[in-house]
Design an enzyme around this catalytic site. Structure first.
Site, PDB file in Angstrom:
ATOM      1  N   CYS A 334      32.250  46.074  45.521  1.00 54.60           N
ATOM      2  CA  CYS A 334      33.473  46.901  45.848  1.00 54.60           C
ATOM      3  C   CYS A 334      34.602  46.356  44.957  1.00 54.60           C
ATOM      4  CB  CYS A 334      33.684  46.820  47.175  1.00 54.60           C
ATOM      5  SG  CYS A 334      35.117  47.688  47.595  1.00 54.60           S
ATOM      6  N   TRP A 337      34.263  47.583  41.584  1.00 55.00           N
ATOM      7  CA  TRP A 337      34.167  49.023  41.236  1.00 55.00           C
ATOM      8  C   TRP A 337      35.648  49.053  40.918  1.00 55.00           C
ATOM      9  CZ3 TRP A 337      37.468  52.332  43.676  1.00 55.00           C
ATOM     10  CH2 TRP A 337      37.298  53.825  43.673  1.00 55.00           C
ATOM     11  N   HIS A 338      36.519  48.418  41.705  1.00 52.04           N
ATOM     12  CA  HIS A 338      38.152  48.639  41.658  1.00 52.04           C
ATOM     13  C   HIS A 338      38.418  48.184  39.919  1.00 52.04           C
ATOM     14  CE1 HIS A 338      38.375  49.101  45.838  1.00 52.04           C
ATOM     15  NE2 HIS A 338      39.420  49.643  45.410  1.00 52.04           N
ATOM     16  N   GLY A 339      37.839  47.049  39.422  1.00 54.71           N
ATOM     17  CA  GLY A 339      38.339  46.962  38.177  1.00 54.71           C
ATOM     18  C   GLY A 339      37.322  45.895  37.478  1.00 54.71           C
ATOM     19  N   PHE A 491      41.123  52.954  37.862  1.00 52.44           N
ATOM     20  CA  PHE A 491      39.771  52.614  38.205  1.00 52.44           C
ATOM     21  C   PHE A 491      39.090  53.795  38.064  1.00 52.44           C
ATOM     22  CE2 PHE A 491      42.934  50.449  41.581  1.00 52.44           C
ATOM     23  CZ  PHE A 491      42.868  49.446  40.642  1.00 52.44           C
TER      24      PHE A 491
END
Lengths: 491, 348
Positions: A334, A337-339, A491
């Protein structure tokens, strides 16, 4: 095209009435699809091809999945979709990150490797629309959803402009039936839409952007600021990211309502959560649910299957082993996924650890209650203490989320340990207090009324007066300051 | 009934929003008021927050200028440098502790000993004519050893006196200068007096005023149309460079030269012709061009703000270097060294 820009307001002023003027639902869907592509092309028209490609490939795979019963073919089709979607995401978002990591690893063992960095821009919203298309294919594969016959509807599901670049990560099961029969908005939808838009702009522009200007200044050159100013900037970022994203989600839901579409809620007073699992049920709800359904649930099943080979005496003991493994892995992904950065990995890892600790130690493996039963003084005290402890750790996590590098995060943490006072402590503290009180007040009203459109409980003329005043001030502010992009756009 | 309810709720919401804007520091009301004698002056003890190419949090002091409240009378052993200039001196792009005035004070204290204070009388949009008037009417009342007038080409040769309806104007009267305060009888000033209670209390009106200024600057199309706006020609953005010193500036500089404590600080490169004209007036000059050029040569753009990516006023590094440079230049001024040695002998 930023929501917080006049050009977008003009775009909206053209698209909403034009959609309403079209009588046929198919014509509306087609028009909204073109409007969405125009919205996306305004940023960079070249990436439209990616959007179209993702739509066509997954539409075709979905149709094939619906048409065949052969388990082998179905698995291969699922794999193909995952490869094409995740391949695109990995290429654009993570290639440089992994290449840099590989280069550093090679350098650490004395191998000199030429830099493999790609000079490409990250397509706007790629993480969001990739997750949308993946959820569609997985749902069709799991036979929870019938594949759609209409390419237009599917393409609109992928690129619907209110949610295109920063969510919510809607499910096809909710949107496709609405697109298949796109009705004119009801009077109620229009009223709710207007109220959500006004509230969203207030949060985004007058809280998020305003706080963001301080945050950007301080995090841009932290060495110029002293401990209280750095702490204030971190607290302001805590407020900014919530106001920014919740404001964006409000605007997105409001706009969707104006064209007759209902989008899911994305935030539910997350900073009033008294545990981490509650926080993740209230923060970025569409992402949390996606992760729960498509990542955590399959992962924990797989881990449990592996652990069952150890033949532990009870299921509880198996769970005690499986849960931390699954939750930490999920939250690391997770974070990623954000960066594509180590700071996001640390942030995700921290949340994973907190979730595991909370489940296994604080609640001793019991499910964590969402319902709040506050009884007596001790109950209230525990409730407040729960909120404060959780939010203090959430704030700590935001430091890594916002910091430009791990070194910067470490530097700021050091400044907190070796506290150095500032002549501006009072000014910064007051600034934080005002923003915090306003966001808390909005959340408390929402929590009490159990509605985001609480303004509509007032007389229509009063609600209209408040919305008009808010939009007037928002426009004045936008006219005099450069709009800040949404934090989640990156993102 | 509905219209009345709408109007009342609109007004109430605007008031609440105004309070929020002020309390959060997003927007303050007008920080200046127009004094019939001085023209625009800062409202004392006003907290200010500014976001432009940089970031500023500070306030005006009880005497109505920026920075620590230094009273008009100095104490023994205390030396003062008055700073007059436009937004470069005002420094609303850096925190007060990063302003070049602080570095100037500490450097002078390090090198000369004693206690030094630099008083910031900077005001946005000020030109040499306004500086002269403000110094004459207000700043000079503060004990001082040196006054630095920081100017560039536009301040030396302004196209016109700014907002003459609300400012006192400097005029040549025979061999001397006179200050015309007839603005206080103008219609604009009378109108201002009527709206002043609202302007000085409303952040929303300030936002509206800022929007109006944005429109007047010709930026409306860019704000509304974003990248679809037609590009403005460079000529419309950049004013014509000054070729010669106006007569009024020449007389003001001659007058400044009469007092040895006055020094002209030039903070942008001037043409050799203009420099010659200034030298002819006899006013001592410190030219920052060499200092700024050395920064550029070292690869640091003195006007580039790394966080916002904008170019504008001096950035943090430039403030630091200018403070040191000015202190070193002042250090070499004979009158300042004489003052410090006088002090130490008195103390002994």
């Amino acid at each position: 095209m930023l929501f917080n820009s006049f050009i977008f307001l003009a775009f909206l002023a053209a698209v909403v009435p034009a959609t309403a003027a079209l009588r046929h639902p198919r014509a509306r869907a087609l028009f909204l699809l073109f409007a969405s592509y125009a919205f996306y092309a305004y940023w960079d028209w070249r990436f439209i091809t990616l959007l179209v490609l993702a739509s066509v490939v997954d539409y075709a795979i979905g149709r094939k999945l619906g048409a065949t019963q052969d388990a082998g073919i179905r698995r291969r089709l699922l794999l193909l979709s995952c490869l094409s979607n995740l391949g695109m995401l990995v290429f654009f978002k993570y290639f440089n990150f992994f290449a840099e990591g590989a280069q550093a690893a090679a350098a650490s063992v004395g191998w000199h490797v030429e830099s493999w960095q790609l000079r490409i821009a990250l397509p706007l919203g790629i993480s969001f629309y990739t997750f949308r298309t993946l959820s569609y294919i997985i749902d069709v594969y799991r036979r929870r959803l019938m594949p759609t016959d209409s390419l237009v509807d599917y393409a609109l599901f992928v690129s619907f402009f209110p949610m295109l670049v920063a969510g919510p990560i809607e499910r096809a099961g909710n949107l496709l039936p609405q697109f298949a029969n796109l009705k004119s908005p009801s009077r109620e939808q229009i009223r709710e839409g207007m109220a959500l838009i006004a509230l969203g702009y207030f949060k985004k522009v007058l809280i998020g952007d305003a706080a963001g200007r301080v945050v950007d200044s301080v995090f841009g050159q932290p060495e110029l600021y002293r401990s209280p100013e750095l702490l204030a900037a971190l607290l302001l970022f805590t407020i900014q990211i919530y106001a920014d994203f919740a404001g964006y989600s409000n605007i997105a839901r409001g706009i969707a309502k104006l064209v007759g579409v209902d989008l899911m809620k994305n935030f539910e007073q997350p900073y009033l959560s008294r545990s981490f699992s509650e926080f993740w049920r209230r923060w970025h709800i569409s992402l949390s649910r996606w992760i729960w359904d498509y990542l955590f649930a399959p992962l924990i099943s797989a881990v449990l299957r592996m652990i069952s080979r150890l033949q532990l005496p009870t299921v509880e003991q198996e769970m005690r082993l499986a849960y931390p493994l699954a939750v930490i892995t999920t939250m690391l992904l997770c974070g990623l996924w954000h960066g594509a950065g180590y700071t996001f990995l640390v942030w995700g890892g921290m949340h994973g650890l907190f979730l595991a600790f909370e489940r296994l130690v604080v609640y001793r493996g019991r499910p964590i209650p969402m319902q709040r039963r506050i009884r007596g003084f001790t109950g209230r005290l525990r409730f407040v203490a729960g909120i404060i402890t959780t939010q203090a750790l959430v704030v700590l996590g935001w430091l890594f989320f916002r910091a430009e590098s791990l070194d910067q995060a470490r530097y700021i943490l050091r400044q907190f340990v070796h506290w150095q006072g500032s002549e501006l402590t009072g000014r910064f503290a007051f600034m934080v207090l005002v923003y915090a009180l306003v966001i808390l007040l909005l959340d408390l009203v929402e929590y009490r009324t159990k509605s985001e459109t609480y303004l509509l409980r007032l007389r229509p003329a009063v609600a209209a007066g408040i919305c008009t005043a808010t939009m007037f001030v928002v426009c004045l502010y936008l006219a005099t300051t450069k709009p800040l992009p949404f934090v989640y756009f990156q993102f | 009934m509905r219209i009345v309810l709408f109007g009342l709720s609109l007004l109430a919401a605007l008031i609440v929003l105004d309070v929020y804007l002020q309390a959060s520091g997003i927007q303050t009301p007008m920080e200046t008021r127009i004094d019939p004698h001085l023209g625009p002056t800062y409202i004392p003890k006003m907290p200010l927050t500014r976001f432009n190419e940089g970031f500023y949090v500070g306030s005006t002091n009880r005497y109505g200028y920026m920075g620590p409240a230094i009273p008009p009378r100095s104490t023994q052993g205390e030396h003062r440098v008055l700073l007059l200039g436009d937004s470069y001196v005002l420094g609303h792009t850096v925190l007060p502790r990063h302003h070049f005035a602080r570095r100037l004070e500490s450097r002078l204290e390090e090198t000369l000993g004693g206690e030094f204070h630099a008083l910031n009388f900077g005001k946005a949009d000020f030109n040499l004519w306004n500086m002269y008037q403000y110094h004459h009417d207000f700043a000079a009342a503060f004990d001082h050893d040196v006054t630095l007038f920081l100017v560039d080409e536009n301040d030396l040769a302004p196209s016109q006196q700014i907002a003459t309806d609300l400012y006192p104007t400097v005029k040549i009267a025979g061999d001397s200068l006179m200050i015309d305060r007839s603005f206080s009888k103008s219609g604009t000033y009378r109108f201002y007096k009527r709206v002043d209670p609202l302007l000085s209390h409303s952040a929303i009106l300030r936002l509206a005023f800022n929007s109006y200024k944005m429109v007047k600057r010709g930026e409306l199309a860019e704000v509304l149309l974003d990248k679809l706006a037609p590009e403005r020609s460079l000529a419309a953005v950049t004013p014509e460079p000054a070729r010669e010193l106006p007569e009024l500036s020449r007389v003001i500089l001659r007058r400044l030269a009469d007092d040895q404590r006055n020094i002209l600080v030039i903070h942008k490169k001037l043409t050799p012709e203009l420099l010659e004209e200034i030298a002819a007036t006899g006013v001592p000059v410190i030219d920052l061009a060499a200092c700024l050029d050395s920064l550029l040569a070292a690869g640091h753009d003195p006007y580039l703000w790394p966080v916002t990516g904008l170019r504008g006023h001096w950035n943090h590094a430039t403030h630091e270097i200018i403070g040191c440079f000015l202190a070193d230049e002042l250090n070499s001024q004979p009158q300042l060294q004489r003052l410090v040695s006088q002090d130490s002998s008195t103390a002994n």
